[in-house]
Design a protein around this motif. Structure first.
Motif, PDB file in Angstrom:
ATOM      1  N   PHE A  94      30.870  36.938  25.685  1.00 51.54           N
ATOM      2  CA  PHE A  94      31.191  36.129  24.512  1.00 51.54           C
ATOM      3  C   PHE A  94      32.506  35.368  24.679  1.00 51.54           C
ATOM      4  O   PHE A  94      32.712  34.336  24.036  1.00 51.54           O
ATOM      5  N   PHE A  95      33.384  35.860  25.540  1.00 49.67           N
ATOM      6  CA  PHE A  95      34.570  35.088  25.894  1.00 49.67           C
ATOM      7  C   PHE A  95      34.155  33.781  26.552  1.00 49.67           C
ATOM      8  O   PHE A  95      34.682  32.700  26.225  1.00 49.67           O
ATOM      9  N   LEU A  96      33.168  33.844  27.449  1.00 54.01           N
ATOM     10  CA  LEU A  96      32.653  32.632  28.092  1.00 54.01           C
ATOM     11  C   LEU A  96      31.929  31.740  27.094  1.00 54.01           C
ATOM     12  O   LEU A  96      31.990  30.510  27.202  1.00 54.01           O
ATOM     13  N   VAL A  97      31.239  32.329  26.127  1.00 53.26           N
ATOM     14  CA  VAL A  97      30.595  31.543  25.074  1.00 53.26           C
ATOM     15  C   VAL A  97      31.639  30.724  24.320  1.00 53.26           C
ATOM     16  O   VAL A  97      31.457  29.527  24.067  1.00 53.26           O
ATOM     17  N   GLY A  98      32.748  31.361  23.963  1.00 51.89           N
ATOM     18  CA  GLY A  98      33.825  30.646  23.278  1.00 51.89           C
ATOM     19  C   GLY A  98      34.406  29.537  24.122  1.00 51.89           C
ATOM     20  O   GLY A  98      34.657  28.427  23.639  1.00 51.89           O
ATOM     21  N   LEU A  99      34.626  29.814  25.419  1.00 58.70           N
ATOM     22  CA  LEU A  99      35.148  28.797  26.336  1.00 58.70           C
ATOM     23  C   LEU A  99      34.205  27.605  26.431  1.00 58.70           C
ATOM     24  O   LEU A  99      34.632  26.441  26.346  1.00 58.70           O
ATOM     25  N   GLU A 100      32.919  27.878  26.626  1.00 61.12           N
ATOM     26  CA  GLU A 100      31.937  26.817  26.829  1.00 61.12           C
ATOM     27  C   GLU A 100      31.798  25.947  25.586  1.00 61.12           C
ATOM     28  O   GLU A 100      31.747  24.719  25.677  1.00 61.12           O
ATOM     29  N   LEU A 101      31.753  26.584  24.429  1.00 69.35           N
ATOM     30  CA  LEU A 101      31.593  25.819  23.195  1.00 69.35           C
ATOM     31  C   LEU A 101      32.809  24.927  22.945  1.00 69.35           C
ATOM     32  O   LEU A 101      32.680  23.750  22.593  1.00 69.35           O
ATOM     33  N   LYS A 102      33.999  25.484  23.144  1.00 68.91           N
ATOM     34  CA  LYS A 102      35.205  24.690  22.925  1.00 68.91           C
ATOM     35  C   LYS A 102      35.288  23.538  23.915  1.00 68.91           C
ATOM     36  O   LYS A 102      35.652  22.402  23.555  1.00 68.91           O
ATOM     37  N   LYS A 103      34.932  23.803  25.172  1.00 68.30           N
ATOM     38  CA  LYS A 103      35.010  22.754  26.197  1.00 68.30           C
ATOM     39  C   LYS A 103      34.044  21.617  25.895  1.00 68.30           C
ATOM     40  O   LYS A 103      34.373  20.440  26.081  1.00 68.30           O
ATOM     41  N   GLU A 104      32.844  21.963  25.403  1.00 71.24           N
ATOM     42  CA  GLU A 104      31.857  20.927  25.074  1.00 71.24           C
ATOM     43  C   GLU A 104      32.368  19.996  23.980  1.00 71.24           C
ATOM     44  O   GLU A 104      32.180  18.785  24.038  1.00 71.24           O
ATOM     45  N   PHE A 105      33.021  20.568  22.977  1.00 70.45           N
ATOM     46  CA  PHE A 105      33.421  19.762  21.831  1.00 70.45           C
ATOM     47  C   PHE A 105      34.790  19.108  21.998  1.00 70.45           C
ATOM     48  O   PHE A 105      35.123  18.190  21.253  1.00 70.45           O
ATOM     49  N   VAL A 106      35.573  19.570  22.965  1.00 71.05           N
ATOM     50  CA  VAL A 106      36.889  18.966  23.178  1.00 71.05           C
ATOM     51  C   VAL A 106      36.849  17.915  24.286  1.00 71.05           C
ATOM     52  O   VAL A 106      37.396  16.820  24.124  1.00 71.05           O
ATOM     53  N   ALA A 107      36.193  18.230  25.407  1.00 74.54           N
ATOM     54  CA  ALA A 107      36.213  17.317  26.545  1.00 74.54           C
ATOM     55  C   ALA A 107      34.835  16.933  27.047  1.00 74.54           C
ATOM     56  O   ALA A 107      34.720  16.054  27.887  1.00 74.54           O
ATOM     57  N   GLY A 108      33.789  17.577  26.563  1.00 77.02           N
ATOM     58  CA  GLY A 108      32.443  17.255  27.009  1.00 77.02           C
ATOM     59  C   GLY A 108      31.844  16.090  26.234  1.00 77.02           C
ATOM     60  O   GLY A 108      32.475  15.513  25.338  1.00 77.02           O
ATOM     61  N   ASP A 109      30.604  15.768  26.572  1.00 77.09           N
ATOM     62  CA  ASP A 109      29.934  14.670  25.879  1.00 77.09           C
ATOM     63  C   ASP A 109      29.698  14.974  24.406  1.00 77.09           C
ATOM     64  O   ASP A 109      29.503  14.067  23.598  1.00 77.09           O
ATOM     65  N   LEU A 110      29.743  16.251  24.029  1.00 77.03           N
ATOM     66  CA  LEU A 110      29.472  16.615  22.635  1.00 77.03           C
ATOM     67  C   LEU A 110      30.667  16.383  21.715  1.00 77.03           C
ATOM     68  O   LEU A 110      30.607  16.711  20.536  1.00 77.03           O
ATOM     69  N   ARG A 111      31.752  15.847  22.257  1.00 77.49           N
ATOM     70  CA  ARG A 111      32.834  15.449  21.356  1.00 77.49           C
ATOM     71  C   ARG A 111      32.427  14.223  20.541  1.00 77.49           C
ATOM     72  O   ARG A 111      33.089  13.869  19.564  1.00 77.49           O
ATOM     73  N   GLN A 112      31.328  13.578  20.951  1.00 77.02           N
ATOM     74  CA  GLN A 112      30.770  12.473  20.177  1.00 77.02           C
ATOM     75  C   GLN A 112      29.797  13.039  19.150  1.00 77.02           C
ATOM     76  O   GLN A 112      28.866  13.764  19.497  1.00 77.02           O
ATOM     77  N   PRO A 282      41.629  13.990  29.893  1.00 81.54           N
ATOM     78  CA  PRO A 282      40.555  14.881  30.326  1.00 81.54           C
ATOM     79  C   PRO A 282      39.866  14.463  31.611  1.00 81.54           C
ATOM     80  O   PRO A 282      39.137  15.236  32.190  1.00 81.54           O
ATOM     81  N   ASN A 283      40.112  13.230  32.081  1.00 79.15           N
ATOM     82  CA  ASN A 283      39.422  12.777  33.286  1.00 79.15           C
ATOM     83  C   ASN A 283      40.249  13.000  34.550  1.00 79.15           C
ATOM     84  O   ASN A 283      39.950  12.451  35.595  1.00 79.15           O
ATOM     85  N   GLU A 284      41.291  13.819  34.443  1.00 79.49           N
ATOM     86  CA  GLU A 284      42.072  14.140  35.640  1.00 79.49           C
ATOM     87  C   GLU A 284      41.218  14.984  36.586  1.00 79.49           C
ATOM     88  O   GLU A 284      40.321  15.714  36.179  1.00 79.49           O
ATOM     89  N   ASP A 285      41.509  14.928  37.884  1.00 75.77           N
ATOM     90  CA  ASP A 285      40.733  15.672  38.865  1.00 75.77           C
ATOM     91  C   ASP A 285      40.925  17.177  38.708  1.00 75.77           C
ATOM     92  O   ASP A 285      40.010  17.953  38.894  1.00 75.77           O
ATOM     93  N   LYS A 286      42.141  17.603  38.394  1.00 72.68           N
ATOM     94  CA  LYS A 286      42.416  19.028  38.286  1.00 72.68           C
ATOM     95  C   LYS A 286      41.877  19.578  36.962  1.00 72.68           C
ATOM     96  O   LYS A 286      42.035  18.957  35.924  1.00 72.68           O
ATOM     97  N   PRO A 287      41.232  20.761  36.993  1.00 70.85           N
ATOM     98  CA  PRO A 287      40.627  21.311  35.780  1.00 70.85           C
ATOM     99  C   PRO A 287      41.661  21.906  34.827  1.00 70.85           C
ATOM    100  O   PRO A 287      42.771  22.263  35.237  1.00 70.85           O
ATOM    101  N   GLY A 288      41.290  22.016  33.564  1.00 66.35           N
ATOM    102  CA  GLY A 288      42.133  22.676  32.582  1.00 66.35           C
ATOM    103  C   GLY A 288      41.964  24.180  32.683  1.00 66.35           C
ATOM    104  O   GLY A 288      41.149  24.701  33.454  1.00 66.35           O
ATOM    105  N   LEU A 289      42.741  24.925  31.878  1.00 62.51           N
ATOM    106  CA  LEU A 289      42.728  26.381  31.971  1.00 62.51           C
ATOM    107  C   LEU A 289      41.369  26.958  31.569  1.00 62.51           C
ATOM    108  O   LEU A 289      40.921  27.954  32.137  1.00 62.51           O
ATOM    109  N   ALA A 290      40.691  26.335  30.592  1.00 67.28           N
ATOM    110  CA  ALA A 290      39.373  26.830  30.176  1.00 67.28           C
ATOM    111  C   ALA A 290      38.387  26.791  31.333  1.00 67.28           C
ATOM    112  O   ALA A 290      37.611  27.731  31.544  1.00 67.28           O
ATOM    113  N   GLU A 291      38.422  25.714  32.109  1.00 65.86           N
ATOM    114  CA  GLU A 291      37.513  25.600  33.246  1.00 65.86           C
ATOM    115  C   GLU A 291      37.880  26.583  34.351  1.00 65.86           C
ATOM    116  O   GLU A 291      37.010  27.156  35.013  1.00 65.86           O
TER     117      GLU A 291
END
Length: 458
Positions: A94-112, A282-291
Motif C-alpha cells: 500500500f506504500f507503493l499504491v500511495g506512491l503510484e497514485l500521487k505520481k500519476e496525479f502530480v507528474a503523470g498524464d493524469l494530472r490533466q 518534471p521532465n528532468e532526466d533524473k527521477p524524483g524521490l517517489a520514483e
C-alpha cells in the motif's frame, strides 16, 4: 486510413476520452506491465502452493504455521504469522499504491482532468455496483454475511496487469493506464473503507501519536536533498525507523496498519528538488524521490510481500468437489462471484457511459466499447485486497471466511479467462495497427504518431 491529430480538440469541441498519451508515459506503463508480469506469476505460484498444502495430508502443518503467534503484546504486536503478513507486509504494497497514485496525479498524464476523470469515476462505479450486487444477493437469501459487502470492491493490480501484459501487449496505452489507475484508485477506496468500516475500538491517543513520526517522515522526505545527498546519511537509517514507528502506532490505534503505508506514500515528493528545496521541472532526466522509492520497494512488494500474504491468506481446505459445490452455494460466495464477474464490468462500463452522455464526450477513435468491456472484466480479478477484507469481515477459519476465499479465487480465475478470450481477439486487431505506428520518419527516436503525425488509428 484517414489521418487524425492526437492532440486535444479545439476549444468548444466535445471532449474525447482515452486519447493518445505522451511517449514518455507510454514507455513507463510498458515497463510497469513487464514488472507486474513477474509479480503476477509469483502471486499465482504462492496461491497454488497454499491450496495444495492446505488440501494435502499435511494440511495441519499449513494451518499451524499460519496461526503461529509471536511478537510483543504490550505494543499490541503479538500476532499470528498470517496477521503479520496481512498487517505488516501488505503495508509495503500500500506504500507503493500511495506512491503510484500521487505520481500519476502530480507528474503523470493524469494530472490533466480530462484524462483522470474517467478512470477515477470508473473506479468508484466499480466499487459501488459490486457492493450493491453483493448486498442484494445476501439480503434476498436472508444471509448473515452482509459484513462482507466490501470484499468484491477491489481490483488486484498484480494479477490484472500481469494478464494484460501477457495477452494484450498491443492494446492502446490509454487503456493500460486506465486499468492501472482504476486498480490503484480501487485499492485506495478499499483501504479507505477498511479505515472507516473495519476499524474497531479506535484509540484516538495512539492515532494522535502516530501523527508525530508521520509528520517527521514527511518533513525529511520533503527536504531530501539536504538530508540524503552525497556523503550524507542513507535514507533508510532515518526514514525506516520513522515508518516503522508510524506503522506500530497505527496498528495500536485500532485502525488497520496498512493505512499507514498509504499515508507514508502520499508524503513522498514526486518532483525532484534542488538543494534549496524548490521543485525542479518534471521532465528532468533524473527521477524524483517517489520514483526512486518505487524502484527500490517494488521488487520487495511484488517478490516478497504480496506473494507471502497470498500464501498465508489463500490456503483453504476445499474438501473435494462436494466441498467446492457447498462453498459456492453460500450466499456470501454467490454474492462475491456475481459482484466480481458481473458487477465490476457493469460498474466500469456504466460509469463511463454516463460520463460520455453527461459531458457529450466521445471515446477516442482508437478505443472501442468492446475494449472497455475487456478491461472491466480484468477489473473483476479481485484477489489480494479482497482476501484482506475477507479476513477483516469474517473470522479466519469460519465457514463464511473459507467460502469467500473459494469464491474470490473462482471469480478471479473466471474473470481472467473471460477477459483473456475477449482481449486476445482485440490484441490481434491492434497488433496489425501497431506495425504502421512504429514509423519514425524523422529518425528522432519517437514514433511519429506521438508527435501528431499520421495516426493509423484514426
Amino acid at each position: 486510413m484517414a489521418s487524425r491529430e492526437p492532440n486535444p480538440e479545439p476549444s468548444g469541441a466535445s471532449p474525447v476520452f482515452f486519447g493518445r498519451n505522451s511517449y514518455r508515459e507510454h514507455l513507463r506503463i510498458g515497463e510497469i506491465l513487464r514488472k507486474e508480469t513477474v509479480g503476477g506469476v509469483l502471486l499465482l505460484i504462492a496461491t497454488v502452493a497454499a491450496l495444495i498444502w492446505a488440501n494435502s495430508p499435511a494440511s495441519e502443518g499449513y494451518f499451524a504455521l499460519r496461526d503461529f503467534t509471536f511478537g510483543y503484546e504490550p505494543w499490541h504486536l503479538e500476532l499470528s504469522v498470517g496477521a503479520w503478513a496481512a498487517d505488516g507486509l501488505l503495508a509495503i504494497f500500500f506504500f507503493l499504491v500511495g506512491l503510484e497514485l500521487k505520481k500519476e496525479f502530480v507528474a503523470g498524464d493524469l494530472r490533466q482532468l480530462s484524462k483522470a476523470i474517467v478512470p477515477v469515476a470508473a473506479a468508484f462505479g466499480g466499487v459501488v455496483i459490486p457492493a450493491l450486487i453483493y448486498v442484494g444477493v445476501n439480503v434476498f437469501a436472508g444471509s448473515d454475511g452482509l459484513r462482507g459487502w466490501a470484499i468484491p470492491t477491489a481490483t488486484d493490480i498484480a494479477f490484472a496487469l500481469a494478464v494484460l501484459a501477457v495477452i494484450s501487449s498491443h492494446l492502446p496505452t490509454a487503456l493500460r493506464i486506465f486499468l492501472l489507475t482504476l486498480a490503484v484508485v480501487d485499492d485506495l477506496i478499499a483501504i479507505t473503507i477498511i479505515a472507516f468500516f473495519y476499524s474497531e475500538d479506535v484509540n484516538l491517543a495512539m492515532l494522535g501519536l502516530m501523527l508525530i513520526p508521520l509528520a517527521a517522515f514527511a518533513l525529511l522526505v520533503q527536504r531530501e536533498p539536504r538530508f540524503f545527498g552525497a556523503r550524507r546519511w542513507p535514507f533508510w537509517v532515518i526514514l525506516a525507523p520513522l515508518a516503522v514507528a508510524a506503522w506500530i502506532l497505527m496498528h495500536a490505534s485500532g485502525v488497520h496498519a496498512t493505512v499507514a503505508g498509504v499515508l507514508l506514500g502520499f508524503t513522498v515528493p514526486v518532483l525532484r528538488r534542488a538543494a534549496d528545496g524548490k521543485p525542479l521541472p518534471p521532465n528532468e532526466d533524473k527521477p524524483g524521490l517517489a520514483e526512486i522509492f518505487e524502484h527500490r520497494f517494488r521488487p520487495i512488494s511484488t517478490g516478497l510481500a504480496v506473494p507471502v500474504f497470498a500464501f498465508f491468506s489463500a490456503g483453504v481446505a476445499i474438501g473435494g468437489f462436494e466441498g467446492l459445490s457447498r462453498a459456492l452455494m453460500d450466499p456470501v460466495a454467490l454474492g462475491i462471484m456475481a459482484a466480481l464477474v458481473i458487477g465490476k464490468p457493469i460498474g466500469v462500463l456504466l460509469t463511463t457511459w454516463v460520463l460520455t452522455s453527461v459531458t457529450k464526450a466521445t471515446l477516442d477513435q482508437s478505443v472501442k466499447w468492446v475494449d472497455l468491456t475487456g478491461i472491466g472484466l480484468l477489473a473483476g480479478i479481485g484477489f489480494t485486497v479482497s482476501l484482506l477484507v475477507n479476513d477483516l469481515s469474517f473470522e479466519v477459519g469460519s465457514a463464511h471466511n473459507d467460502n469467500a476465499k473459494v469464491a474470490i479465487l473462482a471469480a478471479s480465475v473466471l474473470a481472467a479467462v473471460l477477459a483473456s478470450i475477449l482481449l486476445t481477439i482485440r490484441n490481434r486487431y491492434y497488433a496489425e495497427l501497431e506495425k504502421a505506428e512504429r514509423v519514425d520518419a524523422d529518425d528522432n527516436g519517437i514514433p511519429d504518431v506521438f508527435e501528431g503525425k499520421d495516426n493509423p488509428r484514426g
